[in-house]
Structures are given as C-alpha cells and as structure tokens.
Design an enzyme around this catalytic site. Sequence first.
Site, PDB file in Angstrom:
ATOM      1  N   PRO A   2       0.941  -1.120   0.056  1.00 25.25           N
ATOM      2  CA  PRO A   2       0.138  -0.060  -0.096  1.00 25.25           C
ATOM      3  C   PRO A   2       1.025   1.230   0.086  1.00 25.25           C
ATOM      4  O   PRO A   2       1.742   1.186   0.772  1.00 25.25           O
ATOM      5  CB  PRO A   2      -0.958  -0.272   1.341  1.00 25.25           C
ATOM      6  CG  PRO A   2      -0.552  -1.404   1.625  1.00 25.25           C
ATOM      7  CD  PRO A   2       0.653  -2.023   1.268  1.00 25.25           C
ATOM      8  N   GLU A   3       0.705   2.029  -0.961  1.00 30.84           N
ATOM      9  CA  GLU A   3       1.364   3.552  -0.941  1.00 30.84           C
ATOM     10  C   GLU A   3       0.464   4.455  -0.343  1.00 30.84           C
ATOM     11  O   GLU A   3      -0.888   4.177  -0.136  1.00 30.84           O
ATOM     12  CB  GLU A   3       1.943   3.745  -2.361  1.00 30.84           C
ATOM     13  CG  GLU A   3       2.822   2.484  -2.795  1.00 30.84           C
ATOM     14  CD  GLU A   3       3.603   3.087  -3.939  1.00 30.84           C
ATOM     15  OE1 GLU A   3       4.054   4.523  -3.929  1.00 30.84           O
ATOM     16  OE2 GLU A   3       4.178   2.278  -4.815  1.00 30.84           O
TER      17      GLU A   3
END
Length: 291
Positions: A2-3
């Site tokens: 996840p960014e």
Amino acid sequence: MPELPEVEVTRRRLGPILVGRTIERVETTGDSYFFLTKPEALKRRLTGRTVTELNRHGKYLLAELDDGHRLLLHLGMTGQLFSSAVSSVRLFSAKTRGSLPPEALREFKADAHTHLSLHFRDGGPSVLFRDVRKFGKVLLLEAGAHDPRLDKLGVDALSATGKDLFDAARARRIPIKTLLLDQGVIAGIGNIYADEALFLAKVRPGRSARRVTARQCDAIVAATKRVMKRSIATGGSSISDYVSPDGSDGGYQDERKVYARKGLPCPVCSTPIRRVVIATRSTHYCPECQL
Ligand SMILES: [Zn+2]
C-alpha cells in the site's frame, strides 16, 4: 504494497466507521513484532476510549483518542484495515472461498491473520486489522509523546511544494528518484508514483538531484499530487493484498504510463519503456520523453 493513495483511501473509508465510536473490547493475536505496544497494554489502554479523529501522515494512520493518546497504524506490505461488515472475496484465498457457504462471505470473521480487532460499545460492525505477511505495525503513543517514526518524516506528499523538493535537491548528487523516495524529504511517495510522476514531468529518474531545476521540481511535485489524487479518486491501486475498507478493489493500475511496462510502447512517443534499477528499486522511464 500500500502506498499513500491506498492509505488515504483507507483513512477516508475507515474514518466514518471509527470516529465517534467507543471501544468496548480489543482482541489481538499473541505478542509479536507486529505490536510495538504489547497486546495487553493495548487492551488495557484502548478499552473505553472514543476515537475522535483519523489522520494520516505519509503512510501512517493515526487514530486520535479522547484521552489525547494516539493509535498509530501502519499497513506494511499486506495490511488490511476494514469493517467486519465487508464481504470482499479478495479477503479469502480461492481455496478458502470455495469451501465457505455464501453467508460466511457476507461478514468477515477474524482469522489467524487478524491481529487486531476493535469491538465497539454500540454493537455495530467491528474494525479489523488483518495482515498475512505481518509487516504492519501497531503502536499506542502517549499524549504529547514523540515518536522517531513520525518525527523523521518530511512534509506529506499531498501538501508538498516544488520548493520542498528543490531545497532538498540542490546540493545532492544522488538520483532524483532516490530523493523522491526519501521519506524524510517528502513523506508518502512510493516506487510506482515516483516513476509515474517523473514520466509526467519529463525528468529522467537517474538524473542527479542537483541538476534538476526549480521549475522541474515544481512539475515533479505537481505530477506526484496529480497521480496520487487520481489514484485516490479511483480507490487506490489494486496490487498485492490491498483491499479498501469497504471491501472493494482499487482501480488505478490500468492508468499507469510507465510503471511495470518494460518494453511496451511509451504512450506519448511509442519508444519502448526502459527498466533500470535505482536505489535497489525497479525503475521505469521513456528514454525519449524523459531527459
Ligand atoms: Zn516517450
């Protein structure tokens, strides 16, 4: 992994099912490196607390509590934060899915990978933190306490300016991409968004940071915000095990211009996209469009 956009999507969707609710009971898996605050202390200090706000800095989520403490949550590589009321098939492996009756897919029940479950006094859906690879983190920060994880972060990517980047870039001989990934300069830019932003700004990722102009820094930061906001609007990248809190899949991956497109034609000039490694990270660019 996840960014920032995925974490921001999580914040926006989780906020309404977390803020204003009072925690009645906390369940955890056994003590491990996942818990920077011991499970027993978490249970003791979270019980009876009301969540007043859900904030984000870089890739950290911060649940503000009514006693001034803050619960820091990091999704790591495969973390999933969601409501128990979701019914995403992506939460289950294909094998598990096949063996479950349809009604079991309607509400998610904590499994061995669900390390933190918050149950609320109102009896509504619980909030679950599931993490198969367990690189996520949970930490309870005392009121007013500092934490090096947060203190060392630069300005958040969604509020950064070109000047923030230019000031950091001026004297540096490292590649501009390496600087973009430095969380102490701008917090929250990950590998995919760095590649996409550099493509839009027409700057080659390997270019020495000190040779990037103020105007190019403006273009890079503007492009970073643009791709991240676009990704947030479409629900985040649907990569790895990311699942948004309401159980839906993200939809950004179809819009990538260079990332993971090695050998495919550049969408602007049709030159094959090149892949190199910068700072141990897979890096993609167009050798014609980016200078
Ligand atoms: Zn091109």
